[in-house]
Each structure stands twice: as C-alpha cells, then as structure tokens.
Design an enzyme around this catalytic site. Structure first.
Site, PDB file in Angstrom:
ATOM      1  N   LYS A 126      -9.511  -0.735   6.268  1.00 14.21           N
ATOM      2  CA  LYS A 126      -8.206  -0.360   5.644  1.00 14.21           C
ATOM      3  C   LYS A 126      -8.398   0.523   4.289  1.00 14.21           C
ATOM      4  O   LYS A 126      -9.503   0.442   3.757  1.00 14.21           O
ATOM      5  CB  LYS A 126      -7.248  -1.531   5.244  1.00 14.21           C
ATOM      6  N   ASP A 166       0.356   2.982   7.592  1.00 17.15           N
ATOM      7  CA  ASP A 166       0.754   1.575   6.988  1.00 17.15           C
ATOM      8  C   ASP A 166       2.097   2.057   6.182  1.00 17.15           C
ATOM      9  O   ASP A 166       2.477   3.188   6.420  1.00 17.15           O
ATOM     10  CB  ASP A 166      -0.471   0.967   6.463  1.00 17.15           C
TER      11      ASP A 166
HETATM   12  O1  2IT Z   1      -1.220  -3.416   9.756  1.00 15.45           O
HETATM   13  C1  2IT Z   1      -1.845  -2.519  10.824  1.00 15.45           C
HETATM   14  O2  2IT Z   1      -2.492  -3.369  11.934  1.00 15.45           O
HETATM   15  C2  2IT Z   1      -1.623  -1.027  10.679  1.00 15.45           C
HETATM   16  N1  2IT Z   1      -1.178  -0.684   9.958  1.00 15.45           N
HETATM   17  C3  2IT Z   1      -2.019  -0.284  11.845  1.00 15.45           C
HETATM   18  C4  2IT Z   1      -3.365   0.090  11.991  1.00 15.45           C
HETATM   19  C5  2IT Z   1      -3.728   0.842  13.048  1.00 15.45           C
HETATM   20  O3  2IT Z   1      -5.055   1.173  13.242  1.00 15.45           O
HETATM   21  O4  2IT Z   1      -3.181   1.316  13.769  1.00 15.45           O
END
Ligand code: 2IT
Length: 447
Positions: A126, A166
């Site tokens: 993340k 996100d």
């Molecule tokens: O919290 C999540 O799963 C997302 N923000 C999407 C992450 C993604 O790699 O599509």
C-alpha cells in the site's frame, strides 16, 4: 504466555505510536487464535507472526511540487511493500491529508490477507501521500502525480509491485502516474491498475469494489435464507466505492436511502435509485468539492450536517467511506435499530470494540477484507489481461468477479466451520487468507 500473546505484547510495545496498524494486527491475530494454537510450535520456531507483521520494506520520500502560484509545496510519499510470498506486491495509493505510516501499514497488512482471499497471485502492499486533492486544479494534481512517480518508479514494476487507486486516487491520477512511469522507463507495461480503457485498463474496474461487495452480500443473504429484494440500505461515503455499491444494490432491487460526505449525510426516502441520482455521485466526486450537501440541494432531500447515517432505520448497513467510521456510539445505534446485517465495505470501517459489540448483539458482520476484495480482484484480472496483451469483455470480467466473490464467501464460511467458529465470517476470512500466505512463507524458508 502463549506464542500469540508474546507477539501481541511485543507489537503493542513496538508499534505504540501506530494505532491503526496495531488495531488491525490485534484484530487479525486474535481471530487466528485457533489456528495458531494448533500450530504453535512450528509457527514459533519459524517466527511466522513476527515476520508477518514486519513489512518487507517501507519507503518514505519527499514530494516537492509547484502549485499554481509558483510556490513549491512539500508532501510525504509512502510505499509499504508488506508481503510478497504469493505474488508481486499489490495494493492502492491513497492521497488524503490523514495519511501517515500507521495508516499505510494498516492498509498494507489488510491487503496481504485480502489479496490471498481473491485466489489470484498477488502479495500485499500500500502507498500514498498526505497530499490533499480537495480544491486542487488539474495541473496541480498532475504536477504532484508526476513528482510522486519520479521517486516511486525506482521501486515498482509489473512483476515487482503494482499500485492502483484508493481514496483520492482515481482514473485521472492513475493516468498521470502511468504517463510519468512510461516517460521515465520508456516502457509500456501493466505497472499500475485502474488504468483508462484506451491504455490497458480493465472493463468493470471502476465498478468492481462496489459490485463485488454486493455480490458478496447476495451470497451471504442466500446462505442465511434471505434476499436483497425490497431491503433498505444505509450507505456512507459518495466516492467510487459507494457509487458501485449503490448502483448494484439498485439494479438487484434493494433501496439505498443514505449517502454521506465529510460534511454530513443525506436521507433520500425514495432511494438513491434513478440513473440521474446515481451518476450525480460521480459528478460530486469529480468536482473535488467533497460535499454531499450538493445532492440534497439538487434533489430536494434532507441534509444532516455533521452527522453520520447510522441512526437511520434500515435492514442492512454498508459503510463505504473510510477507517473507523463506526465506533461504539454508532454500533449502539445500529443495534438499537434492529439492523440484521452489517457489511463492511471501506477498509476497517469499524473499531475492534464495535465489531465485538455488533457480533455479541446478534448482528451478522461481514469483514471488509472479504467484502471489498472485488476491487483488487479486477486489478488482478487487469494484470492478467496486460500480460496477455489482450482484453476481456465487460461480461467476461463481471462473470469472473461474481465467481471470485462467491469463492471468497464459501472459503470464509468453510474456514469458520473447520475451526468450530460457527458462522463467524470475520474469523473465517482471516483464517482463509492467513493459511495460504503462511504456507507459502513456510515453503520459502527463512526470508
Ligand atoms: O483497498 C483496496 O483493495 C484498493 N484500494 C484496491 C487495490 C488494487 O490494487 O486494486
């Protein structure tokens, strides 16, 4: 003391200054108790839990950019590469003023289990920044994204780490980030997901988190002998995730009576149910005003400034805004209203205390890391399409998404039953996600 308690005590000391991260570590590890007890000797010798809660790598960097007045501004950028035992790091980027290391670590930790649950080969990561997109011009957002990617590009790649959106990062931001990566590397690869359709994005990705959440809810309702038709819903947020959720609930015959923003919530007794109303959510998001009051003004419904929608009488509650939006005070209202199902959509929307209270009072709780996994699942499908240099139709992606969400529900309930936890969907999801990651870690030896 047990191995589990030893590790929890260590974490509480070591991460005392990271409350959100500590919250998810406690929630996940405590719910894994039956699995850890069963394998205590092996896990302890292998230091599985210590390895699981320590990210592989944490990158923190300065992002200086020039605003429309020629002033240099400075933000902090983050990428936490948490766990790559089952695939390349995968997870979104969040641009929001609240972003700090604790928040990115909590999201990366959750992502590791969520991605495991999808059954696709993706590790957990993340990132993001404390940059606030509210009120910024398009050029300012572009300048920020380009500068952010100039640094991030050193650490990511289609087989290494694949970021996505996100909160605060949508198609526009992904476009600027992708453009800069391509410029720096002179490479056209699937290094990001959530891309626009003309340059390798997957159909259904914008809808996927919300649609997937409702597909999960449909499976859950079926399991408990219930149906979505005619049910009323309280939804929070009005961004991309809330939009997909509202759209699919409406399509399947449910009625969403609330949405919310940082300024309060609106109550629409007729439902946020016409295409005009649902698409207005996208307009509110694109305006960068961050105000749900605009909906009340446009459609002539009630607006409750400064309040959350949890006091409204509905059948099903689906928080879609952000972490910890439901604490004890809100959980008490939800129980008092006789809500039967509480379906988390945003990442960790509920405090640990509130989850325990809801469960103890007979509310069926579905955990976000299972419910919202449709978003990253379609990201995984986008990676596959990019690798094949091919694209699937919207119908094909939607069918695969439905199958994945059903599989997540089935595997969660199966894991709960296997460990004698009844229909506990929260522990079931944690256990199912955990076992796959841990088995991969054990196979890889000390690393
Ligand atoms: O919290 C999540 O799963 C997302 N923000 C999407 C992450 C993604 O790699 O599509």
């Amino acid at each position: 003391m047990s191995y589990l308690n030893d590790v929890l005590a260590m974490a509480e000391k070591k991460y005392a200054d990271q409350p959100e991260f500590l919250q998810t570590v406690k929630e996940v590890l405590e719910s894994l108790e039956p699995v850890i007890t069963k394998n205590e000797e092996l896990y302890k010798k292998e230091a599985i839990l210590e390895r699981l809660i320590e990210p592989d790598r944490q990158i923190i960097f300065r992002v200086p950019w020039v605003d429309d007045n020629g002033q240099i501004r400075v933000n902090t950028g983050y990428r936490v590469q948490f766990n790559s035992s089952i695939g390349p790091y995968k997870g979104g980027l969040r641009f929001h003023p609240s972003v700090n290391l604790s928040i990115i670590k909590f999201l990366g930790f959750e992502q590791t289990f969520k991605n495991s649950l999808t059954s696709l080969p993706m590790g957990g990561g993340k990132g993001g920044s404390d940059f606030d997109p509210t009120g910024k011009s398009d050029r300012e957002v572009m300048a920020f994204c380009q500068r952010f990617m100039t640094e991030l590009a050193k650490y990511i790649g289609p087989d290494t780490d694949v970021p996505a959106g996100d909160i605060g990062v949508g198609a526009r931001e992904i476009g600027y980030l992708f453009g800069q990566y391509k410029r720096l590397r002179d490479e056209f690869t699937g290094v990001l997901t959530g891309k626009g359709i003309p340059y390798g994005g997957s159909l259904i990705r914008p809808e996927a988190t919300g649609f997937g959440a409702v597909y999960y809810a449909v499976e859950m309702l079926k399991y408990f002998g219930d149906d979505i038709k005619g049910k009323t819903f309280a939804v929070s947020g009005f961004g991309n995730v809330a939009w997909g959720t509202v759209k699919k609930i409406t399509e399947l015959g449910g009625k969403v009576v609330t949405i919310s923003g940082p300024d309060g919530y609106i109550y629409d007794p007729d439902g946020v149910s016409t295409p005009e109303k649902i698409d207005y959510m996208l307009e509110m998001r694109a305006s960068c005003r961050n105000k749900v009051q605009d909906y009340a003004d446009k459609f002539g419904v009630q607006f409750f400034p400064g309040e959350k929608p949890w006091g409204v009488q509905v059948d099903i509650v689906m928080p879609c805004a952000t972490q910890n939006e439901v604490g004890m005070a809100e959980a008490e209202k939800i129980v008092a209203n006789g809500v039967k199902y509480y379906v988390e959509v945003s990442n960790m929307p509920t405090t640990n205390e509130a989850v325990a209270y809801l469960k103890a009072n007979g509310v069926i709780v579905a955990p976000s890391k299972a419910v919202n996994a449709g978003g990253v699942s379609v990201s995984g499908l986008e990676m596959s399409q990019n690798s094949m240099r091919y694209s699937w139709s919207a119908e094909e992606v939607d069918e695969k998404l439905k199958g994945i969400m059903k599989n997540i529900f089935d595997n969660s309930i199966k894991a709960a039953h296997e460990y004698d936890l009844g229909d506990d969907l929260v522990s079931g999801a944690n256990i199912a996600g955990f076992i796959k990651v841990v088995n991969a870690m054990l196979a890889h030896g000390a690393c």
